[in-house]
Design a protein around this motif. Structure first.
Motif, mmCIF file in Angstrom:
data_model
loop_
_atom_site.group_PDB
_atom_site.id
_atom_site.type_symbol
_atom_site.label_atom_id
_atom_site.label_comp_id
_atom_site.label_asym_id
_atom_site.label_seq_id
_atom_site.Cartn_x
_atom_site.Cartn_y
_atom_site.Cartn_z
ATOM 1 N N MET A 3 0.844 -1.199 0.000
ATOM 2 C CA MET A 3 0.000 0.000 0.000
ATOM 3 C C MET A 3 0.871 1.238 0.000
ATOM 4 O O MET A 3 2.042 1.194 0.386
ATOM 5 N N ASN A 4 0.277 2.329 -0.440
ATOM 6 C CA ASN A 4 1.027 3.575 -0.518
ATOM 7 C C ASN A 4 0.985 4.285 0.838
ATOM 8 O O ASN A 4 0.018 4.952 1.177
ATOM 9 N N LEU A 5 2.081 4.116 1.592
ATOM 10 C CA LEU A 5 2.079 4.583 2.984
ATOM 11 C C LEU A 5 2.312 6.082 3.131
ATOM 12 O O LEU A 5 2.377 6.586 4.244
ATOM 13 N N ASN A 7 0.312 8.143 1.295
ATOM 14 C CA ASN A 7 -0.939 8.708 0.802
ATOM 15 C C ASN A 7 -1.881 8.967 1.989
ATOM 16 O O ASN A 7 -2.159 8.050 2.770
ATOM 17 N N SER A 9 -5.093 9.442 2.423
ATOM 18 C CA SER A 9 -6.316 8.673 2.678
ATOM 19 C C SER A 9 -5.990 7.222 3.046
ATOM 20 O O SER A 9 -6.678 6.620 3.880
ATOM 21 N N THR A 10 -4.900 6.678 2.471
ATOM 22 C CA THR A 10 -4.489 5.317 2.860
ATOM 23 C C THR A 10 -4.113 5.300 4.347
ATOM 24 O O THR A 10 -4.518 4.411 5.101
ATOM 25 N N HIS A 13 -7.203 5.724 6.602
ATOM 26 C CA HIS A 13 -7.991 4.499 6.581
ATOM 27 C C HIS A 13 -7.331 3.426 7.467
ATOM 28 O O HIS A 13 -7.971 2.809 8.318
ATOM 29 N N LEU A 14 -6.014 3.275 7.266
ATOM 30 C CA LEU A 14 -5.243 2.286 8.035
ATOM 31 C C LEU A 14 -5.337 2.587 9.539
ATOM 32 O O LEU A 14 -5.632 1.705 10.353
ATOM 33 N N THR A 89 1.808 -3.615 7.645
ATOM 34 C CA THR A 89 2.498 -2.882 6.573
ATOM 35 C C THR A 89 3.867 -3.470 6.216
ATOM 36 O O THR A 89 4.257 -3.442 5.054
#
Ligand code: SAM
Length: 284
Positions: A3-5, A7, A9-10, A13-14, A89
């Motif tokens: 995942m794009n750590l 970003n 919104s990522t 969300h995480l 992650t």
């Protein structure tokens, strides 16, 4: 998991899924600028033969970049709430180990033996700012064979750490750091590159450790006590601040300054590392 750590919104969300709230007290400002971590990792000098000690991985954004280029990464995180996040992650990365602990309390010698035996070791971290100096001093004073220390710190701290002793911007930390290492500024990072945004900008600096200190002193502990005392009261002359800080009568400090070829009106920030060392030898 891929995942794009960096970003937003990522990340939100995480962190929401894990019910995580940022802790100001632990200096939690996570990087959201995608260009910073690859650059930091590259400039740390890590490669496949290198072990990297990371302090405070957060959600693992820098960890992931370091894992791409280094032989091994060991990341020490104090906040247990981040462990399940990191498991998600970076848990699948075969060359990453996450250790739950306080970097100031861990036995670093033991950590190096256990994880990095036979490897060159560098430190690379986006430091929790409330303990920048204690962490740097603990790493340097440990005398462990770190090749370099590449860290993100507050801009003001970077200016102070990198200032050459004897220049206006220098402080006790400049003298202490220059004894152990050659510091350099790598690049600046704006406050908007973090979530949440801190009140100040940051800088990435690298300290390349000296094999042998550039000045030789008979008693290191005394030398560091002298540096601390000399810079203890910045607006005073060193004769006053050393006399007050180390409990030495002022005339004795003035004589030591003279014997070291220094004027009695000297201020701490005017003294080079050589001059601080000469003064320390005279006061022994
Ligand atoms: N590396 C992540 C990034 O760049 O997004 C997070 C950096 S954040 C500025 C500092 C991290 O250090 C946080 O994850 C915090 O929980 C951790 N931390 C704070 N005090 C610590 C300590 N004493 N030992 C180890 N980690 C610590």
């Amino acid at each position: 998991m891929d995942m794009n750590l960096s970003n937003i919104s990522t990340i939100r969300h995480l962190l929401d899924r894990h019910g995580f709230q940022f802790s100001k007290a632990l200096g939690q400002n996570f990087l959201i600028n995608p260009s910073v971590c690859p650059r930091m990792a590259q400039q740390s000098g890590a490669d496949q033969t290198t072990g990297v000690l990371e302090i405070g991985p957060g959600i693992g954004v820098l960890t992931t970049e370091l894992a791409k280029i280094a032989g091994k990464v060991v990341s020490v995180e104090v906040d247990s709430r981040l462990l399940p996040v990191l498991e998600e992650t970076v848990g699948d990365l075969p060359n990453v180990s996450v250790i739950h602990g306080d970097i100031l309390k861990l036995d670093l010698a033991e950590l190096l033996t256990q994880h990095f035996s036979g490897m060159d070791v560098v430190v690379c971290a986006n430091l929790p700012y409330y303990i920048t100096s204690p962490i740097l001093m603990a790493l340097l004073e440990s005398r462990l064979p770190f090749r370099s220390i590449t860290v993100m710190v507050q801009k003001e701290a970077a200016d102070r750490i990198c200032a050459a002793p004897g220049t206006r911007a220098s402080g006790a930390i400049s003298a202490a750091v220059h004894y152990y290492a050659a510091p350099q500024m790598l690049f600046q990072v704006s406050r908007g590159s973090f979530l949440p945004a801190p009140k100040v900008d940051s800088c990435v600096i690298r300290l390349d450790l000296h094999a042998v200190p550039p000045v030789s002193v008979t008693d290191e502990r005394r030398f560091f006590a002298l540096i601390k005392a000399a810079f203890g009261q910045r607006r005073k002359t060193v004769s006053n601040s050393i006399s007050a800080g180390l409990g030495i009568p002022k005339p004795a400090v003035v004589s030591a300054l003279e014997a070291a070829g220094l004027p009695p009106t000297s201020r701490a920030e005017q003294l080079t590392l050589d001059q601080l060392a000469a003064l320390s030898e005279q006061l022994l």
